[in-house]
Write a protein that holds these residues in place. Structure first.
Motif, PDB file in Angstrom:
ATOM      1  N   ASP A   3      83.568 135.760  -4.356  1.00  0.00           N
ATOM      2  CA  ASP A   3      82.282 136.127  -4.608  1.00  0.00           C
ATOM      3  C   ASP A   3      82.101 135.804  -6.118  1.00  0.00           C
ATOM      4  O   ASP A   3      82.992 135.668  -6.840  1.00  0.00           O
ATOM      5  N   MET A   4      80.743 135.836  -6.530  1.00  0.00           N
ATOM      6  CA  MET A   4      80.248 135.121  -7.956  1.00  0.00           C
ATOM      7  C   MET A   4      81.014 136.200  -8.877  1.00  0.00           C
ATOM      8  O   MET A   4      81.327 135.801 -10.138  1.00  0.00           O
ATOM      9  N   ARG A   7      84.400 135.394  -9.528  1.00  0.00           N
ATOM     10  CA  ARG A   7      84.342 134.181 -10.373  1.00  0.00           C
ATOM     11  C   ARG A   7      84.046 134.305 -12.047  1.00  0.00           C
ATOM     12  O   ARG A   7      84.701 133.956 -12.732  1.00  0.00           O
ATOM     13  N   LYS A   8      83.089 134.994 -12.232  1.00  0.00           N
ATOM     14  CA  LYS A   8      82.644 135.393 -13.535  1.00  0.00           C
ATOM     15  C   LYS A   8      83.755 136.080 -14.085  1.00  0.00           C
ATOM     16  O   LYS A   8      83.982 135.926 -15.553  1.00  0.00           O
ATOM     17  N   TRP A  37      85.960 126.207 -10.751  1.00  0.00           N
ATOM     18  CA  TRP A  37      85.038 126.926 -11.462  1.00  0.00           C
ATOM     19  C   TRP A  37      84.772 126.792 -12.808  1.00  0.00           C
ATOM     20  O   TRP A  37      83.451 127.033 -12.934  1.00  0.00           O
ATOM     21  N   ARG A  40      82.140 123.959 -11.891  1.00  0.00           N
ATOM     22  CA  ARG A  40      81.015 124.505 -11.147  1.00  0.00           C
ATOM     23  C   ARG A  40      81.514 125.873 -10.561  1.00  0.00           C
ATOM     24  O   ARG A  40      82.150 125.896  -9.806  1.00  0.00           O
ATOM     25  N   GLU A  42      79.176 127.771  -8.998  1.00  0.00           N
ATOM     26  CA  GLU A  42      78.426 128.297  -7.764  1.00  0.00           C
ATOM     27  C   GLU A  42      79.203 127.837  -6.446  1.00  0.00           C
ATOM     28  O   GLU A  42      79.691 126.605  -6.618  1.00  0.00           O
ATOM     29  N   HIS A  45      77.738 124.576  -0.606  1.00  0.00           N
ATOM     30  CA  HIS A  45      77.103 124.987   0.772  1.00  0.00           C
ATOM     31  C   HIS A  45      77.231 123.928   1.621  1.00  0.00           C
ATOM     32  O   HIS A  45      76.594 122.851   1.342  1.00  0.00           O
TER      33      HIS A  45
END
Length: 254
Positions: A3-4, A7-8, A37, A40, A42, A45
């Motif tokens: 999930d984001m 990643r952050k 990451w 990129r 995000e 998709h």
């Protein structure tokens, strides 16, 4: 799929000065994923079509230029493009089994460049071929042609040159990961009548193509890395400051 938030948080550890290796060990996330990451954050998709940037009404550069620079280096070293069937080509990059992190990094970069196409690995003796089929590999790698690379001219298109100029270290890293290495060299010196052994790190790059060698050395020059060419097929980087730069931006294979 991470999930984001994960990643952050992972990238925040790097922002605080942690090494990629230590963050990977602490989080259990592969270095290849963390590197992707950094390019990129995000997630991709798969249900969203990504047309080839070179085939648009006005040709554009790839959407992920840093990943492209790295993949270009890998392709020039150990890659080939072959016709699979009418209009469809596959890109294959040979990666030694000894470097699983390199295999993951290659697959991640290839997926970023063609997000709608499947990337798979074909096992062979001592290596894996990271492979992806697409109609557009010849558009993205115009160096493709019949025969071996060292038997034909290899030159970058202006749009490729702009990407390499903007992301020189990714291009150098791709070339080193394909046809280069970091080794520990040694020599002896006579000190106060006693012979002593000294060890020091060195990077080597080996390629039969004089054009690819020149692309490598020109890019080294652009980032102030000193190099020597002991023979027609090898480039050596041994000065302490230059090795330190290479260690910071490239590092040994893993």
């Amino acid at each position: 799929m991470y999930d984001m938030g994960t990643r952050k948080r992972t990238l925040a550890l790097l922002d605080h000065g942690r090494s990629l290796n230590s963050v990977s060990k602490e989080t259990g996330i592969s270095r290849a994923a963390i590197r992707s990451w950094q390019i990129r954050i995000e997630p991709l998709h798969g249900n969203r079509s990504q047309p080839c940037p070179r085939c648009r009404a006005i040709p554009e550069e790839p959407d992920e230029p840093a990943a492209y620079a790295y993949l270009l280096g890998l392709y020039l070293g150990d890659g080939c493009i072959s016709l699979l069937r009418r209009g469809v080509h596959f890109l294959r990059i040979a990666c030694a089994d000894a470097w699983p992190g390199l295999i993951d990094a290659c697959a991640a970069a290839m997926q970023l460049i063609r997000p709608d196409n499947s990337v798979f690995r074909v096992r062979s003796a001592g290596c894996q071929y990271v492979t992806c089929c697409s109609k557009h590999w010849p558009c993205l790698f115009p160096q493709h042609g019949p025969g071996k690379k060292h038997d034909r001219e290899i030159a970058l298109e202006p749009w490729q040159r702009r990407i390499v100029d903007a992301h020189p270290w990714e291009f150098i890293r791709g070339l080193i990961h394909s046809d280069g290495c970091r080794i520990t060299n040694w020599t002896t010196r006579l000190v106060a009548g006693e012979t002593k052994r000294y060890e020091y790190p060195r990077y080597f790059f080996t390629n039969k193509s004089s054009d690819i060698m020149r692309l490598f050395t020109d890019t080294l020059d652009s980032v102030s890395v000193d190099w020597k060419q002991p023979n027609s097929r090898n480039i050596s980087i041994a000065r302490k400051a230059s090795v330190a730069l290479m260690d910071t931006h490239v590092g040994p294979k893993y």
